[in-house]
Design a protein around this motif. Sequence first.
Motif, PDB file in Angstrom:
ATOM      1  N   ILE A   1       0.445  -1.204  -0.062  1.00 26.77           N
ATOM      2  CA  ILE A   1      -0.057  -0.203  -0.343  1.00 26.77           C
ATOM      3  C   ILE A   1       1.064   1.122   0.210  1.00 26.77           C
ATOM      4  N   ALA A   2       1.993   1.212  -0.217  1.00 21.77           N
ATOM      5  CA  ALA A   2       3.452   2.207   0.597  1.00 21.77           C
ATOM      6  C   ALA A   2       3.162   3.095  -1.402  1.00 21.77           C
ATOM      7  N   GLN A   3       3.434   3.827  -1.123  1.00 13.95           N
ATOM      8  CA  GLN A   3       3.326   5.312  -2.256  1.00 13.95           C
ATOM      9  C   GLN A   3       4.033   4.447  -3.282  1.00 13.95           C
ATOM     10  N   HIS A   4       5.232   3.969  -2.756  1.00 15.55           N
ATOM     11  CA  HIS A   4       6.862   3.607  -3.580  1.00 15.55           C
ATOM     12  C   HIS A   4       6.817   2.536  -3.998  1.00 15.55           C
ATOM     13  N   SER A   5       5.842   1.749  -3.382  1.00 16.38           N
ATOM     14  CA  SER A   5       5.183   0.350  -4.533  1.00 16.38           C
ATOM     15  C   SER A   5       4.235   0.670  -5.363  1.00 16.38           C
ATOM     16  N   ARG A   6       3.261   1.699  -5.195  1.00 14.84           N
ATOM     17  CA  ARG A   6       2.632   1.913  -7.012  1.00 14.84           C
ATOM     18  C   ARG A   6       3.415   3.036  -7.388  1.00 14.84           C
ATOM     19  N   ASN A   7       4.421   3.405  -7.510  1.00 16.62           N
ATOM     20  CA  ASN A   7       5.391   4.402  -7.953  1.00 16.62           C
ATOM     21  C   ASN A   7       6.144   3.085  -9.135  1.00 16.62           C
ATOM     22  N   LEU A   8       7.076   1.991  -8.036  1.00 14.74           N
ATOM     23  CA  LEU A   8       7.376   1.773  -9.075  1.00 14.74           C
ATOM     24  C   LEU A   8       7.596   0.769  -9.458  1.00 14.74           C
ATOM     25  N   SER A   9       5.622   0.399  -9.830  1.00 13.47           N
ATOM     26  CA  SER A   9       5.086  -0.046 -10.382  1.00 13.47           C
ATOM     27  C   SER A   9       4.898   0.279 -11.597  1.00 13.47           C
ATOM     28  N   GLU A  10       5.297   1.815 -11.711  1.00 19.33           N
ATOM     29  CA  GLU A  10       5.107   2.388 -12.649  1.00 19.33           C
ATOM     30  C   GLU A  10       6.560   2.614 -13.396  1.00 19.33           C
ATOM     31  N   ASP A  11       6.910   3.164 -12.790  1.00 23.00           N
ATOM     32  CA  ASP A  11       8.225   3.521 -13.477  1.00 23.00           C
ATOM     33  C   ASP A  11       9.836   2.948 -11.982  1.00 23.00           C
TER      34      ASP A  11
END
Length: 245
Positions: free
Chosen positions: A54-64
């Motif tokens: 749920i962390a922002q970094h997980s979401r960000n890295l999944s995109e870039d």
Amino acid sequence: MREQAAFEARTLVRQSNVCVISTISKNLAGYPFGSVSPFMSDNQGRLVFYIAGIAQHSRNLSEDSKMCATVFNAAEQGDQNAHARVTVVGDASPVPAEEHEALLARYERQYPEAVSYRQAHDFQLWRMEVKRVRYIGGFGHIFWIEKDEWQQAEPEWDLDAEAHMVKHMNDDHSDANRLILKLIHNISAEQVEMTTIVSDGCYLRANEKNYYIQFENVCLDSMSVRKELVRLTKAAREQLAEYTE
């Protein structure tokens, strides 16, 4: 000079437990997003993070996959700019399933509080492949370190063999752990456990804190590790004898 700079930068990263990580924001497209995270480094100098789904970094890295991690020596007084810092730049991806359990066990030895994360928020190990490193050792001591300068030769042991070496030290040589910690960091503790061995050093944990022990020589096989630990233990015992004379 470049080789020395790479050594200093790697050592600073080894000595650090926490870094500032920055990823490319999914929520605010195009903007960097920073936070603080524990990390560990492997024999190749890659950085490993344990991040909640749920962390922002997980979401960000999944995109870039692009990210950077910055570690630094915090100034207790005076000018922070005079102190060393390292920014490691690279691309992160989830650790493959076949490596995940062994690497997670290693992470949990170094950060035992992370054991409880297994049951919360779908935590995942991410590993950053290093592209380039920026090292500033102080005023005028500034280098870009390339990937081939950052990486070291891969030792012959794997994660399972490392775990075996660590267990042997904790089961049979706990006194050596205490002596080495006292020798290198001048820390006296009743309970000292080895958690991790890398080619250029090892980690001891005491009082809920990790301490990096730099080897005199890079070790590429288990016998070399044994020799380094014997050397450190002998030096610690000699120092202790001097104090008690």
